[in-house]
Scaffold this active site. Structure first.
Site, mmCIF file in Angstrom:
data_model
loop_
_atom_site.group_PDB
_atom_site.id
_atom_site.type_symbol
_atom_site.label_atom_id
_atom_site.label_comp_id
_atom_site.label_asym_id
_atom_site.label_seq_id
_atom_site.Cartn_x
_atom_site.Cartn_y
_atom_site.Cartn_z
ATOM 1 N N GLY A 1 20.517 -13.902 19.545
ATOM 2 C CA GLY A 1 20.949 -15.283 19.400
ATOM 3 C C GLY A 1 21.709 -15.570 18.123
ATOM 4 O O GLY A 1 22.711 -14.936 17.813
ATOM 5 N N GLU A 2 21.215 -16.525 17.330
ATOM 6 C CA GLU A 2 21.878 -16.974 16.104
ATOM 7 C C GLU A 2 21.297 -16.319 14.860
ATOM 8 O O GLU A 2 21.455 -16.833 13.745
ATOM 9 C CB GLU A 2 21.791 -18.493 16.001
ATOM 10 C CG GLU A 2 22.501 -19.204 17.146
ATOM 11 C CD GLU A 2 22.365 -20.709 17.081
ATOM 12 O OE1 GLU A 2 21.563 -21.190 16.262
ATOM 13 O OE2 GLU A 2 23.049 -21.400 17.849
ATOM 14 N N GLY B 1 15.114 -11.979 21.244
ATOM 15 C CA GLY B 1 16.474 -12.494 21.286
ATOM 16 C C GLY B 1 17.208 -12.279 19.971
ATOM 17 O O GLY B 1 16.630 -12.378 18.887
#
Length: 240
Positions: free
Chosen positions: A202-203, A200
């Site tokens: 993501g952030e 991922g």
């Protein structure tokens, strides 16, 4: 998607579970098409079915996926996917990784901090969509700049609500605040994470952005600040 809506058919899960569910969904759709007498794929081998451009096809015979589902499965197509952790799952780290590099200018008289350059390098497994992944990463970096230098909102102790209710009172980075910001992905396929080698994003872009800016401020003027945002009054108070 609902019948007739078009779009892509996929699973909103992550990692290997998404891979398993995706394969099950492809198999279910292939069997749906080859078993439907009204489909141009009727009677074909489901193993020969291909997908692309919103269509399901065998050789030169094709049909839009949304039309197939609307006709043959009006209530939708549902599948489940599952996977068990690999035997070596505890032996390997399967995280994403990144490094942020920031250059800032600090005015020793006013305490104002300006970002001059920022660069990020990230390892997030196989990147399936380079454009959206890069947008996610650079957007996170810009968000990290906002967290480090601009974004702050007081809470009204009487009512427990934020005082700034719009972007006129809540400062986020503008174009003038992000002069030179870029990023890159390392060419990586993580065969320990899942069969597709993906992880991922993501952030990942924001995780170290603020810390890089705080370290750059320290290297520029010696002011070590450990609380966001790095407002001018904090910089002036922390100057050696």
């Amino acid at each position: 998607p609902a019948p007739g809506s078009g779009g892509q058919f996929g699973a909103a899960t992550a990692g290997s579970a998404a891979f398993a569910a995706g394969m099950n969904l492809r198999k279910a759709l292939a069997e749906l098409a080859t078993g439907d007498p009204n489909s141009p794929l009727y009677g074909d081998d489901p193993e020969l079915v291909t997908f692309g451009g919103g269509n399901i096809a065998v050789d030169n015979r094709a049909e839009p996926l949304d039309r197939l589902v609307a006709r043959a499965a009006p209530d939708g197509v549902y599948v489940e996917g599952s996977i068990t952790p690999a035997a070596d799952a505890r032996d390997y780290s399967q995280h994403t990784y990144g490094a942020h590099f920031a250059e800032v200018g600090v005015d020793p008289d006013t305490g104002e901090v300006r970002l001059r350059r920022m660069f990020g390098v990230f390892a997030a497994g196989r990147i399936l969509n380079a454009k959206t992944a890069m947008s996610q990463i650079t957007g996170g970096m810009i968000w990290g700049v906002g967290t480090a230098l601009h974004e702050y909102n007081e809470v009204d102790p009487r009512y427990g609500s934020f005082i700034a209710q719009d972007l006129a009172g809540y400062h986020v980075p503008a174009h003038a605040d992000i002069a030179d910001l870029s990023a890159m992905f390392l060419d990586e396929v993580d065969d320990k994470a899942n069969p597709m080698g993906i992880k991922g994003v993501g952030e990942l872009g924001i995780a170290g952005a603020g810390a890089a800016i705080a370290n750059a401020v320290y290297n520029a003027c010696g002011a070590r600040i450990r609380e966001y945002p790095l407002k001018p009054e904090k910089v002036l108070a922390a100057l050696p």
